[in-house]
Design an enzyme around this catalytic site. Structure first.
Site, mmCIF file in Angstrom:
data_model
loop_
_atom_site.group_PDB
_atom_site.id
_atom_site.type_symbol
_atom_site.label_atom_id
_atom_site.label_comp_id
_atom_site.label_asym_id
_atom_site.label_seq_id
_atom_site.Cartn_x
_atom_site.Cartn_y
_atom_site.Cartn_z
ATOM 1 N N SER A 230 -22.601 11.721 4.348
ATOM 2 C CA SER A 230 -22.504 10.338 5.117
ATOM 3 C C SER A 230 -22.843 10.458 6.583
ATOM 4 O O SER A 230 -23.175 9.550 7.076
ATOM 5 C CB SER A 230 -20.972 9.932 4.701
ATOM 6 O OG SER A 230 -20.163 10.530 5.091
ATOM 7 N N HIS B 235 -19.461 13.792 -2.853
ATOM 8 C CA HIS B 235 -19.117 13.511 -1.539
ATOM 9 C C HIS B 235 -17.849 12.654 -1.640
ATOM 10 O O HIS B 235 -16.863 12.804 -2.406
ATOM 11 C CB HIS B 235 -20.119 12.989 -0.561
ATOM 12 C CG HIS B 235 -19.901 12.943 0.748
ATOM 13 N ND1 HIS B 235 -19.102 13.541 1.474
ATOM 14 C CD2 HIS B 235 -20.669 11.959 1.736
ATOM 15 C CE1 HIS B 235 -18.896 13.309 2.650
ATOM 16 N NE2 HIS B 235 -19.906 12.271 2.962
ATOM 17 N N HIS C 147 -16.162 22.973 -1.537
ATOM 18 C CA HIS C 147 -16.736 22.548 -0.090
ATOM 19 C C HIS C 147 -17.893 23.290 0.430
ATOM 20 O O HIS C 147 -17.954 24.560 -0.010
ATOM 21 C CB HIS C 147 -15.665 22.448 0.993
ATOM 22 C CG HIS C 147 -15.844 21.393 1.896
ATOM 23 N ND1 HIS C 147 -16.748 21.683 3.003
ATOM 24 C CD2 HIS C 147 -15.609 20.268 1.985
ATOM 25 C CE1 HIS C 147 -16.823 20.840 3.934
ATOM 26 N NE2 HIS C 147 -16.127 19.748 3.450
ATOM 27 N N ARG D 182 -7.084 18.529 5.966
ATOM 28 C CA ARG D 182 -6.701 17.117 5.475
ATOM 29 C C ARG D 182 -6.195 16.911 4.147
ATOM 30 O O ARG D 182 -5.408 16.260 3.923
ATOM 31 C CB ARG D 182 -8.230 16.448 5.386
ATOM 32 C CG ARG D 182 -9.243 16.497 6.716
ATOM 33 C CD ARG D 182 -10.609 15.968 6.528
ATOM 34 N NE ARG D 182 -11.246 16.615 5.406
ATOM 35 C CZ ARG D 182 -12.429 16.645 5.120
ATOM 36 N NH1 ARG D 182 -12.978 15.328 5.410
ATOM 37 N NH2 ARG D 182 -13.107 17.109 4.089
ATOM 38 N N ASP E 246 -10.088 15.200 -0.821
ATOM 39 C CA ASP E 246 -10.061 14.063 -1.952
ATOM 40 C C ASP E 246 -9.277 14.652 -3.271
ATOM 41 O O ASP E 246 -8.885 13.678 -3.987
ATOM 42 C CB ASP E 246 -11.650 13.965 -2.518
ATOM 43 C CG ASP E 246 -12.729 13.631 -1.507
ATOM 44 O OD1 ASP E 246 -12.275 12.547 -0.740
ATOM 45 O OD2 ASP E 246 -13.704 14.200 -1.342
ATOM 46 N N ARG F 114 -14.415 7.113 7.834
ATOM 47 C CA ARG F 114 -15.939 7.605 8.276
ATOM 48 C C ARG F 114 -16.645 6.768 9.323
ATOM 49 O O ARG F 114 -17.213 7.543 10.179
ATOM 50 C CB ARG F 114 -16.662 7.924 6.999
ATOM 51 C CG ARG F 114 -17.749 8.718 7.166
ATOM 52 C CD ARG F 114 -17.644 10.257 7.976
ATOM 53 N NE ARG F 114 -16.561 10.877 7.647
ATOM 54 C CZ ARG F 114 -16.635 11.988 6.839
ATOM 55 N NH1 ARG F 114 -17.860 12.474 6.332
ATOM 56 N NH2 ARG F 114 -15.664 12.734 6.526
ATOM 57 N N ARG G 227 -36.960 14.315 12.823
ATOM 58 C CA ARG G 227 -37.964 14.537 11.729
ATOM 59 C C ARG G 227 -38.004 15.967 11.618
ATOM 60 O O ARG G 227 -38.975 16.525 12.482
ATOM 61 C CB ARG G 227 -39.254 13.844 12.595
ATOM 62 C CG ARG G 227 -40.530 13.837 11.877
ATOM 63 C CD ARG G 227 -40.383 13.893 10.460
ATOM 64 N NE ARG G 227 -41.878 13.677 9.747
ATOM 65 C CZ ARG G 227 -42.393 14.341 8.858
ATOM 66 N NH1 ARG G 227 -41.935 15.497 8.587
ATOM 67 N NH2 ARG G 227 -43.438 14.150 8.433
#
Ligand code: HAX
Length: 441
Positions: free
Chosen positions: A241, A271, A318, A327, A373, A399, A419
């Site tokens: 993200s 995710h 992860h 977390r 999560d 986020r 790029r």
């Protein structure tokens, strides 16, 4: 200018020469090498991004601006009587690198307060969605709809110099962040509280408190919201993200386009959507057990059945972390204090003991420990937000705080269009065969 914007302007001026010197004086220094398996394997571990907002250590977990989560929770100012700090304080910390005092938090509070009102057309767009649309799709679209408000676009079209790009980006970012809780609460009411009128935001409440108020959920849901938004804010720049937001913004797309893209990236099950998947999976288990607590053996069997059917165990593993996600730990501690008797929490807690040894034995996952999560959904469930498809929207609010901070700094430091170079399979085969040839040995 506000106190926050002044402080940011000061910090940016001090930072610019550091980046200039790195590029001009040391631009050719090699800091990493790239292997074939990294090119094929999702670029894991390649040191190729720069951010000062947060850093993720595989063993220690996330640090925001050098502070561990424990330090963030200890040092940031809190609303009177609250257990968890103001989200406004985190915004200040991520943007400036400094722990704010009460006055500085009040300044961010005022900034959000004056930017909160949701344009009517955003509600109309949300209202127009067909039933059964996923809330992440609605959330992303609602954000995208507001691109017409972009201050950056207007300034860019008027020809402002590159050095000033960060200023209208900052305005867009604060305008958007201030509205995200209202958008989310509006979506929630529309989807899951049929017939109820959405509660408008309260001008006198902080970011987290106001969200709880609009959701119509009593204390300590205000602290739950602050906790949720703070721990989900940033996880350095390589996660899907954050990286998506940075990438899209690097073409000078505005904040609305970039954060809508961030939300789309978060909506994948590997995710951010993992938080809804955890609850879906737990309910499958609970149904199977007739709502009774499974024995250790029954739970082990359920975990193995999931793995043997080729699925992942949601909330575990992860790409960077190699220990229990702090977390997760912060939320576990909150749960032990506030909801230790919740039956779903008891499931989650049992899984904490049962899953890691199984993942180790299974032998695939590099990290068998729980991530953020595994624990976030059960807290929402406990306080009455039982529609688990909504959980990733909450992750998305948090986020967006980190991604917008990154984009403001990207613009301030003049980071260019992203790029990287790609190769074809034949080129890779050619390269390895040349390197492996006898004359190169
Ligand atoms: N259950 C079963 N298998 C797992 C696993 C898990 N929880 N975690 C990793 N694996 C498997 C991978 O699928 C991979 O298998 P293949 O070789 O067959 O493809 C293998 O172990 C190696 O993967 P890895 O190197 O350990 O992990 P990755 O960096 O490739 O992926 C993921 C990291 C988070 C995507 C992964 O651990 C996963 O799928 N976890 C479950 C979903 C989840 O919880 N996602 C949220 C992560 C935190 C986050 O970003 N939140 O937003």
């Amino acid at each position: 200018m506000s106190g926050l914007k002044d402080k940011l302007a000061e910090k940016i001026e001090l930072w610019r020469p550091r980046i200039k010197s790195l590029v001009e004086d040391y631009g050719d220094i090699v800091i990493d090498k790239v292997t074939v398996s990294q090119v094929i394997g999702g670029m894991r571990g390649i040191k190729s991004l720069i951010t000062d907002i947060s850093y993720l250590d595989p063993k220690e977990g996330i640090r925001y601006r050098g502070y561990t989560l424990q330090e963030v929770f200890r040092k940031l100012p809190k609303p009177g009587g609250a257990e968890i700090p103001y989200v406004e304080g985190l915004v200040y910390l991520l943007l400036t690198g400094d722990i704010p005092n009460d006055e500085e938090v009040a300044d961010v509070f005022d900034e959000f307060k004056k930017r909160r009102i949701l344009p009517r057309y955003v509600c109309e767009v949300i209202d127009a969605f067909p039933a059964k649309s996923h809330p992440m799709v609605i959330f992303s679209t609602a954000i995208l709809t507001m691109a017409r408000e972009s201050f950056f676009n207007r300034k860019y079209n008027a020809g402002i110099p590159k050095n000033d790009f960060w200023e209208p980006t900052y305005e867009d970012a604060l305008n958007l962040l201030a509205k995200l809780p209202s958008i989310a609460a509006y979506i929630y009411t529309k989807l899951y509280r049929k017939g109820q009128k959405p509660v408008p935001s309260s001008p006198d409440m902080d970011f987290g408190g106001n969200f709880a108020y609009m959701m119509g959920i009593d204390k300590p849901y205000d602290d739950v919201s602050r906790l949720h938004f703070i721990i989900h804010a940033d996880h350095e720049s390589g996660n899907v993200s954050a990286h998506t937001g940075h990438l899209v913004a690097s073409s000078l797309s505005d904040i609305y386009l970039s954060i809508s893209a961030t939300i789309n990236a978060l909506a994948g099950p590997l995710h951010g959507l993992a938080n809804q998947e955890v609850l879906r999976w737990l309910h499958e288990l609970r149904e199977k057990m007739g709502n009774e607590m499974p024995t250790d053996d029954e739970m082990k069997q359920f975990v193995w059945d999931t793995l043997n059917s080729g699925q992942v165990i949601p909330g575990f593993g992860h790409a960077v972390l190699r220990k229990t996600d702090p977390r997760y730990t912060v939320q576990r501690e909150f749960s032990l204090k506030h909801l230790s008797e919740d039956p779903i929490f008891k499931y989650v807690d049992k899984l904490y003991k049962i899953v890691p040894p199984i993942l180790k034995e299974h032998g695939k996952a590099k990290n068998p420990w729980p991530n953020v999560d595994a624990q976030s959904g059960v807290i929402q469930w406990h306080y009455g937000v039982k529609e688990y498809e909504f959980y990733t929207v909450l992750f998305g609010i948090g986020r967006s705080i980190g991604v917008t901070a990154n984009i403001i700094w990207d613009r301030a430091l003049g980071y260019p269009l992203e790029r990287p170079k790609s190769l074809t399979t034949s080129m890779l085969e050619q390269m390895v065969s040349t390197i492996n040839s006898p004359e190169n040995k």
